[in-house]
Design a protein around this motif. Structure first.
Motif, short mmCIF file in Angstrom:
data_model
loop_
_atom_site.label_atom_id
_atom_site.label_comp_id
_atom_site.label_asym_id
_atom_site.label_seq_id
_atom_site.Cartn_x
_atom_site.Cartn_y
_atom_site.Cartn_z
N UNK A 270 35.65 6.21 40.53
CA UNK A 270 35.13 5.20 39.61
C UNK A 270 34.94 5.88 38.26
N UNK A 271 35.76 5.50 37.28
CA UNK A 271 35.76 6.18 35.99
C UNK A 271 34.42 6.02 35.27
N UNK A 272 33.67 4.97 35.62
CA UNK A 272 32.37 4.77 35.00
C UNK A 272 31.38 5.86 35.29
N UNK A 273 31.66 6.71 36.30
CA UNK A 273 30.74 7.80 36.62
C UNK A 273 30.63 8.78 35.46
N UNK A 274 31.68 8.83 34.62
CA UNK A 274 31.65 9.75 33.49
C UNK A 274 30.85 9.21 32.32
N UNK A 275 30.36 7.96 32.44
CA UNK A 275 29.43 7.47 31.42
C UNK A 275 28.10 8.19 31.53
N UNK A 276 27.85 8.78 32.68
CA UNK A 276 26.69 9.66 32.84
C UNK A 276 27.03 10.97 32.12
N UNK A 277 26.45 11.15 30.94
CA UNK A 277 26.80 12.31 30.12
C UNK A 277 26.55 13.63 30.80
N UNK A 278 25.49 13.70 31.61
CA UNK A 278 25.19 14.94 32.32
C UNK A 278 26.28 15.29 33.31
N UNK A 279 26.82 14.29 34.01
CA UNK A 279 27.91 14.53 34.96
C UNK A 279 29.16 15.01 34.24
N UNK A 280 29.50 14.34 33.14
CA UNK A 280 30.71 14.71 32.39
C UNK A 280 30.61 16.14 31.86
N UNK A 281 29.47 16.47 31.27
CA UNK A 281 29.30 17.82 30.71
C UNK A 281 29.26 18.88 31.81
N UNK A 395 25.66 18.01 37.99
CA UNK A 395 26.84 17.23 38.38
C UNK A 395 26.52 16.13 39.38
N UNK A 396 25.38 16.23 40.07
CA UNK A 396 25.03 15.24 41.09
C UNK A 396 23.76 14.47 40.75
N UNK A 397 23.14 14.77 39.61
CA UNK A 397 21.91 14.08 39.24
C UNK A 397 22.21 12.69 38.68
N UNK A 398 21.37 11.74 39.07
CA UNK A 398 21.53 10.38 38.58
C UNK A 398 22.69 9.62 39.19
N UNK A 399 23.25 10.14 40.29
CA UNK A 399 24.39 9.50 40.97
C UNK A 399 23.88 8.84 42.25
N UNK A 400 24.32 7.61 42.49
CA UNK A 400 23.90 6.88 43.68
C UNK A 400 24.37 7.59 44.94
N UNK A 401 23.63 7.39 46.05
CA UNK A 401 23.96 8.05 47.31
C UNK A 401 25.39 7.77 47.76
N UNK A 402 25.85 6.53 47.56
CA UNK A 402 27.19 6.18 48.05
C UNK A 402 28.30 6.82 47.24
N UNK A 409 33.02 16.05 44.93
CA UNK A 409 34.45 16.33 44.83
C UNK A 409 34.89 16.61 43.41
N UNK A 410 34.31 15.88 42.45
CA UNK A 410 34.68 16.06 41.05
C UNK A 410 34.31 17.45 40.55
N UNK A 411 33.07 17.90 40.82
CA UNK A 411 32.66 19.20 40.30
C UNK A 411 33.41 20.33 40.99
#
Length: 510
Positions: A270-281, A395-402, A409-411
């Motif tokens: 889901x490309x929207x996961x990268x809207x979480x700036x912390x995850x993208x950085x 990389x995993x903060x603020x991400x839903x459990x599902x 996998x991304x990190x």
């Protein structure tokens, strides 16, 4: 104190963990340690493998590259499979495959079968790594409990990668097959305890989740071809039709993947996961720090063995201080992160890594362990101890459990793809700088620009972390308090005010 959230919806938040919870963490750490160990352990054994199985240099390269290809190419698929098929199930099956492939690699007498076993081990690691990380992030609640668990878990991974060279030097002296056979009993023991200890989760609702087959084909195909192309670019030539054509196909597959993911109802990523700036950085930082370290380790291995004439065992112990610092910090990093926060620790860690690479630029024809290697290893040990857990937490903060499997996998993909890309470019820079010469000066002419490249990539990661820390401080800054101070009154209002005050004084006197 009881858990604020059950494991299925938020994780264990109690700081006093039960023996079962500790057992779960130890099992997951063991698998992570083995995954990381296998990345680095085979390197020292390569000369012995080549001599025993009569493998050419190009074929021998694939003993390493086969693992990286399977690991880096299938991580995204492994992370999403954990979300859709069940994290526990995926972890157990992949760990069993890892043990079987390790046994096969230690018994074969054919180079092709050995490479196949290495590829299979890489594939299994591509499923155990994101599944294990997502089990932790869904078992421990976000905050101090998760930070503590992740710091221990990721430090075990960093320790496995660092100590792999040491163990490989010891095992290779007894026979290269032991580098493949040693993980087998550890993996089997971890599997037995995993079956008993890993928490069961509710069966995923497959009808609602759906499967993104087209995204899996294009995304996995792009990653596999990218890793393969970069691995082969040095022998095929960076400007060759084969390399350029493969990169064009990678670009086409990647573009198709992005289009599919932006339109499908149930995307693999889901490309929207990268809207979480912390995850993208965090993913960009993971790419730079692991890529720069892979390049540095390659340079250091060549320099110490070829130019300084160190044995494999001497080199292994020379790099030991970095791994020892990471391992010793495992149980304390959670408390340190809770106190200072990843926003402070991550830039310090990446700065230490960058300084370690920059310090090694003093390498010469007669550099000593105390003057050159030891200070760099201390800086790298501090850097990895601080940066590696912090990156995984971000990389995993603020991400839903599902979507924890996806985030994991991304990190991990960022780590492996960064390693493949930077290592390939580092190899090309060394070859170009040395001009193919074997004299000490020619070797140094290749190593120095390669070290500058590695240092520059680490500095880029430092810049990303500094920007992230600044944004984090801005987000946490309190809102400005409105200024309610009264403006000075005009003359006529001031006069009216004086008259009213005088009237009030008269009334009070009456």
């Amino acid at each position: 104190m009881t858990s604020a959230h059950p494991a299925s919806v938020g994780g264990q938040s109690d700081t006093r963990w039960s023996p079962r919870l500790w057992g779960t963490l130890v099992v997951l750490c063991a698998a992570m340690f083995l995954d990381a160990l296998d990345v680095s352990m085979v390197g020292v054994a390569l000369p012995s493998i080549g001599a025993d199985l009569h493998l050419s240099t190009s074929t021998l390269q694939w003993v390493v590259s086969g693992y990286v290809l399977g690991y880096g190419g299938l991580l995204l698929l492994g992370g999403r499979a954990a979300d859709l098929l069940g994290r526990r199930r995926v972890f157990l099956v992949a760990l069993a495959v890892f043990a079987g492939a390790s046994l096969l690699g230690g018994l074969v007498d054919d180079g092709g079968l050995l490479i196949g076993a290495r590829f299979l081990k890489g594939v299994s690691a591509a499923f155990t790594a994101p599944a294990g990380l997502s089990i932790i992030t869904t078992t421990f609640a976000e905050g101090p409990a998760r930070n503590r668990a992740l710091s221990i878990y990721t430090t075990c991974g960093a320790s496995g990668f660092s100590l792999g060279l040491v163990l490989s030097g010891l095992l290779t002296s007894a026979g290269w097959r032991w580098t493949f056979l040693m993980p087998v009993p550890v993996a089997l023991l971890a599997l037995v305890f995993a079956i008993r200890l890993l928490p069961r989760q509710a069966a995923p609702e497959r009808g609602r989740a759906g499967y993104d087959v087209a995204g899996a084909i294009t995304g996995t195909g792009a990653l596999l071809l990218l890793v393969f192309t970069l691995t082969e670019a040095q022998s095929a030539g960076w400007a060759s039709l084969r390399t350029l054509g493969s990169l064009v196909v990678v670009a086409v597959l990647a573009t198709a993947f992005l289009l599919i993911e932006s339109r499908t109802a149930h995307p693999l990523v889901r490309l929207g996961i990268f809207r979480n700036g912390g995850v993208a950085r965090a993913n960009l930082t993971a790419f730079t720090i692991f890529g720069s370290y892979a390049g540095f380790q390659f340079i250091t291995t060549l320099y110490l063995q070829r130019l300084l004439g160190w044995s494999a065992l001497e080199m292994a112990f020379g790099l030991l201080p970095a791994g020892a610092l990471v391992a010793l910090s495992a149980t304390r990093m959670g408390a340190i992160i809770d106190r200072f926060g990843t926003g402070r620790l991550l830039p310090i860690g990446v700065l230490a890594l960058t300084a370690g690479y920059a310090y090694f630029l003093q390498l010469g024809e007669d550099s000593s362990f105390v003057a050159l290697v030891l200070p760099s290893m201390v800086l790298l040990g501090i850097g990895f101890a601080l940066a590696f857990p912090s990156v995984n937490i971000n990389a995993t903060s603020g991400v839903a459990d599902e979507e924890q499997g996806l985030a994991s996998g991304l990190v991990n993909t960022a780590f492996q793809v960064g390693s493949a890309i930077v290592l390939a470019v580092t190899t090309a820079v060394i070859t170009a700088g040395s001009g193919g010469g074997e004299s000490p000066q020619a070797q140094l002419d290749g190593y120095r620009p390669a070290l500058l490249l590695v240092t520059g990539i680490a500095a880029l990661g430092l810049l990303v972390t500094l920007v992230g820390a600044a944004l984090e401080r801005r987000a946490k800054a309190p809102a400005p308090v409105p200024d309610y101070r009264y403006e000075p009154l005009t003359d006529h209002r001031a006069g009216a005010g004086r008259e009213q005050a005088a009237e009030g004084q008269v009334l009070s006197e009456r």
